[in-house]
Design a protein around this motif. Structure first.
Motif: not given
Length: 584
Positions: A500-502, A512-514, A539-540, A562-564
């Motif tokens: 699922x693409x977030x 970020x997609x809720x 994602x996100x 966000x982690x890289x």
């Protein structure tokens, strides 16, 4: 009260110096995992040393009275003296017990002396393993925990002084083997001891197996003959599967026997424990550089990571971390003190105070997959090991057609580049309107999973799509955050993972997609019903969004920018991400 309801005392995780050298960040990962189940966990590192006269000494950092202790040791680290390291383990255990520790268990990823067996009329008994068990028990070690190997039954029968727990390695073996298995593959069992395990793997992967009969001529030399080798007549690939490589004599003899039977077959090897001697390293280098062995895929369970051509080493600890911690907690609870007896006539309130509350059950952590497109492509050889040490278990490769909505993507050749630097499973995410045209490229056979967007699968071209899929590669389906899952298509194609693409796909740093939380919850229901094997969020992902994604049902997370940040591996951010799961 059930033993599982008893609270554990404080826990000390203690490392011997050889373990620290072989697995520098492993102890911290074990401590983090334990903190989800135990209130107070302390880490004591490199507790063993040497006096000026060469004798061993142990230095305890604080008082272990009443504590449960998990000792971590690697007696088979490259260049280490296994005799010295086993003695260091025994000395450490005795020191903790003599200073008041209530329980001591030892974890050795590879158990030294487990193969020092001798012939006793028509039998094989690991006599030295039995001696290790007796010495461990005498030193105060109640449980020895190690990775399962091909001689599990012999070891089980030999351990009496201390109890033996063997951690399963099925997932590790599957990931070592999967990139090599395809059309025309045959598994080869190099001796009778491992033949049952190799036969089971062959059945699981739907390929034939060839067994060998081996006779050891000395410490580093064997004679070997293949038994019922007709499957090699039509084979393109022969994969030798062994549990331990030291002198490489068995591996060399097996490869020679296969080539003598069918000289055009490509020979590869897989081993869960790689512990080459100096002579064994020379043999391996000759086999790999000369082409007699196309590749060797192994784990670092024995603490060895030699630099050899066409060798891929997979970190073993992430595969057994959950089982190790669960085993330690379970075994330790057998030694936890019973709750005090309740006096006759005690009130209900008194009883509730005397009976301890059950220990919370830890929630399993998700598998982390690193997005390669967010890494420094010129520094993959350095960054991938950093990610492995940080607990990343998979690599995520984005290949995109700008016309499909992606702003950027990686070339397909990146798959072979990654295979040359890492044995981690590769998940390839294809953003193409007609992915079947791209899938004909032979490099996709090196992937472990290929995921395509649900909207790119045309039911009118299903037959063409299925023909284009490489054999032995798992299929995943990708949906956008607000896109419903086509369950019929999932079942029709045998999809194992839904991603699922977030974020809105196609670029880094997007919000970020809720709505992704709802999509993950729906995919989770399919997984709970056995239709899917995994639910992934892409994602996100950070310490704020990750716990929500996991709570919704994701068991795999793709970490990106966000982690890289700046295409660099941020260990503090990844540690914070791990910590976020403990705070849920």
């Amino acid at each position: 009260m059930s033993p599982r309801d008893l609270p554990l005392p404080d826990v000390i995780v203690a490392t011997c110096s050889s373990f620290e050298s072989a697995f520098p960040e492993a102890a911290e990962l074990i401590v983090e995992r334990l903190r989800g189940s135990v209130g107070n966990v302390r880490l004591q590192q490199s507790i063993d040393g040497v006096f000026p006269d060469g004798e061993l000494c142990v230095d305890l950092a604080d008082d272990p009275t009443g504590c449960h202790v998990l000792l971590l040791q690697c007696a088979t680290n490259f260049g280490a003296d296994p005799n010295r390291e086993m003695m260091a383990l025994l000395a450490a255990a005795r020191s903790y017990r003599d200073h008041g520790a209530a329980y001591v268990a030892a974890f050795l990823p590879h158990l030294a002396y487990s193969r020092q067996d001798r012939h006793v009329p028509a039998q094989r008994r690991p006599l030295m393993a039995a001696l290790v068990s007796d010495l461990a028990g005498a030193a105060g070690i109640e449980d020895v925990i190690t990775l399962r190997s091909g001689n599990a039954a012999l070891l089980d029968a030999s351990f009496a002084g201390a109890r033996l727990t063997l951690l399963p390695v099925d997932g590790l073996v599957d990931d070592l083997l999967r990139p090599l298995v395809g059309d025309g593959a045959v598994l080869v069992a190099p001796d009778a001891g491992i033949e049952p395990a190799v036969s089971a793997l062959a059945r699981a992967h739907g390929v034939p197996v060839v067994a060998a009969v081996k006779k050891r001529l000395g410490p580093e030399h064997v004679s070997l003959a293949l038994f019922d080798s007709t499957a090699l007549d039509t084979a393109r690939t022969a994969i030798i599967v062994d549990d331990l490589i030291t002198s490489a004599g068995t591996l060399m003899a097996t490869a020679q026997a296969v080539h003598e039977r069918c000289e055009n077959v490509a020979v590869h090897a897989v081993s869960t424990h790689l512990r080459p001697t100096v002579f064994g390293s020379k043999r391996l280098q000759k086999l790999l550089s000369g082409g007699d062995l196309r590749s060797l895929r192994a784990s670092d369970a024995a603490g060895s990571k030699p630099e050899l051509d066409n060798l891929a080493v997979l970190p073993a600890l992430p595969y057994v971390l959950a089982d190790l911690v669960n085993a330690f907690l379970r075994l330790g609870r057998r030694n936890a003190p019973s709750p005090p007896a309740v006096a006759a006539g005690a009130t209900t309130a008194t009883v509730s105070l005397l009976v301890p509350r059950p220990t919370p059950v830890p929630v399993p952590r998700p598998t982390l997959s690193a997005s390669v497109i967010c890494m420094n492509l010129a520094d993959l050889r350095a960054q991938v090991p950093q990610l492995e040490d940080a607990g990343v278990l998979r690599l995520h490769v984005d290949i995109a057609d700008p016309g499909f909505g992606g702003e950027f993507g990686l070339p397909v050749q990146i798959i072979s580049d990654l295979r040359s630097v890492s044995a981690l499973p590769l998940d390839v995410h294809i953003m193409y309107a007609k992915p079947e045209r791209l899938l004909r490229h032979p490099v996709f056979r090196m992937a472990d999973q290929i995921s395509v967007h649900q909207r790119s699968v045309d039911r009118g071209r299903l037959a063409e799509f299925q023909r284009a899929l490489p054999d032995g590669v798992s299929l995943g389906l990708v949906i956008n955050a607000d896109e419903p899952i086509d369950q019929e298509l999932v079942e029709l194609l045998g999809v194992k993972t839904v991603t699922v693409m977030s974020v809105v796909p196609g670029g880094a740093g997007r919000p970020f997609q809720e709505a992704a939380l709802d999509g993950i919850a729906l995919a989770r229901r399919l997984r709970d019903r056995g239709i899917l094997s995994a639910v992934e969020a892409d994602g996100a992902v950070d310490q704020d969004t990750a716990p929500r994604l996991v709570s919704a049902g994701a068991d795999r997370l793709v970490i990106g920018s966000r982690m890289l940040p700046g295409r660099e591996v941020s260990l503090p951010r990844i540690r914070a991400l791990h910590d976020s799961f403990d705070k849920r």
